[in-house]
Design a protein around this motif. Structure first.
Motif, PDB file in Angstrom:
ATOM      1  N   LEU A   1       0.827  -1.207   0.000  1.00 21.22           N
ATOM      2  CA  LEU A   1       0.000   0.000   0.000  1.00 21.22           C
ATOM      3  C   LEU A   1       0.864   1.260   0.000  1.00 21.22           C
ATOM      4  O   LEU A   1       0.561   2.235  -0.685  1.00 21.22           O
ATOM      5  CB  LEU A   1      -0.959  -0.007   1.189  1.00 21.22           C
TER       6      LEU A   1
ATOM      7  N   ALA B   1      -8.061   2.229   1.646  1.00 15.03           N
ATOM      8  CA  ALA B   1      -7.548   0.948   2.155  1.00 15.03           C
ATOM      9  C   ALA B   1      -6.333   1.177   3.044  1.00 15.03           C
ATOM     10  O   ALA B   1      -6.203   0.557   4.103  1.00 15.03           O
ATOM     11  CB  ALA B   1      -7.196   0.026   0.986  1.00 15.03           C
ATOM     12  N   ARG B   2      -5.453   2.074   2.630  1.00 14.04           N
ATOM     13  CA  ARG B   2      -4.262   2.347   3.438  1.00 14.04           C
ATOM     14  C   ARG B   2      -4.644   2.984   4.770  1.00 14.04           C
ATOM     15  O   ARG B   2      -4.091   2.646   5.819  1.00 14.04           O
ATOM     16  CB  ARG B   2      -3.288   3.257   2.682  1.00 14.04           C
TER      17      ARG B   2
ATOM     18  N   LEU C   1       0.809   3.562  -3.462  1.00 11.69           N
ATOM     19  CA  LEU C   1       0.253   4.901  -3.245  1.00 11.69           C
ATOM     20  C   LEU C   1       1.322   5.977  -3.423  1.00 11.69           C
ATOM     21  O   LEU C   1       1.053   7.031  -4.017  1.00 11.69           O
ATOM     22  CB  LEU C   1      -0.370   4.972  -1.852  1.00 11.69           C
TER      23      LEU C   1
ATOM     24  N   LEU D   1      -7.490   3.021  -2.924  1.00 10.07           N
ATOM     25  CA  LEU D   1      -6.209   2.600  -2.332  1.00 10.07           C
ATOM     26  C   LEU D   1      -5.891   3.421  -1.087  1.00 10.07           C
ATOM     27  O   LEU D   1      -5.417   2.884  -0.083  1.00 10.07           O
ATOM     28  CB  LEU D   1      -5.080   2.765  -3.341  1.00 10.07           C
TER      29      LEU D   1
ATOM     30  N   TRP E   1      -6.097   0.285   6.918  1.00 10.81           N
ATOM     31  CA  TRP E   1      -5.020  -0.609   7.366  1.00 10.81           C
ATOM     32  C   TRP E   1      -4.229   0.056   8.490  1.00 10.81           C
ATOM     33  O   TRP E   1      -3.892  -0.586   9.484  1.00 10.81           O
ATOM     34  CB  TRP E   1      -4.112  -0.958   6.189  1.00 10.81           C
TER      35      TRP E   1
END
Length: 192
Positions: A21, A64-65, A25, A61, A68
């Motif tokens: 990630l 998601a990062r 990114l 993304l 996370w």
């Protein structure tokens, strides 16, 4: 160094999802920022659909990062660090994460509000608002919001550049001066 300000440290490689990630990114944001600066400087209108498409793909993304990071927390420092160093590192990382979310959102708001719409490589997500009086022109949906979003998008671009430079300088400091595993663990390695 103040012994009371030293925090836990770790040299184990970061997890595969964390590394993936981060690098995907990072490369996307660096590329988008470089293209954005080029487009603004040289009025390269043909690049706008590509820039918007990749920017829209970056948003999931970035989400998601962020999810996370919330789940995993911040990784411990790779070497002892003062409270000030820890605070600065977390501030830069946090602002970088916020920029990766705010850049695509402000870009969509700017493009949509200006009447230009947006999509992903030909798949229209928001249609342009054609001006019936002037073929080939668009009517803004909300000019004030669009102008604000454009200003935010531009300012965030410059903030992102400054943060990236600080981030890279910090990684190089850790690698070359501190000789710790900060950079190595983001590359999937532990010790030198």
């Amino acid at each position: 160094m103040n012994p009371q300000a030293i925090h836990e440290h770790n040299s184990a490689p970061l997890s595969a999802p964390t590394r993936a990630l981060h690098w995907i990114l990072a490369l996307a944001m660096i590329g988008l920022t470089a293209v954005g600066l080029y487009m603004a400087e040289f009025e390269a209108w043909a690049l706008y659909p590509i820039h918007k498409s990749i920017g829209l793909l970056v948003l999931p993304l970035a989400l998601a990062r962020a999810a996370w990071r919330l789940k995993e927390g911040w990784p411990p420092a790779a070497s002892p660090a003062t409270a000030l160093q820890q605070t600065l590192a977390k501030a830069v990382h946090g602002l970088l994460l916020l920029c990766t979310l705010a850049m695509p959102i402000s870009g969509m708001t700017f493009s949509g509000g200006s009447g230009h719409g947006f999509g992903i490589f030909g798949l229209t997500l928001m249609h342009h608002n054609a001006d019936p009086q002037r073929p080939g022109e668009v009517l803004p949906l909300h000019e004030g919001l669009s102008q604000l979003a454009q200003s935010v998008h531009s300012a965030l671009g410059y903030l992102l550049i400054a943060l990236l430079l600080l981030h890279v300088a910090g990684a190089l400091k850790h690698h070359l001066l501190d000789r710790d595993a900060t950079l190595l663990r983001m590359l999937g390695r532990s010790e030198r």
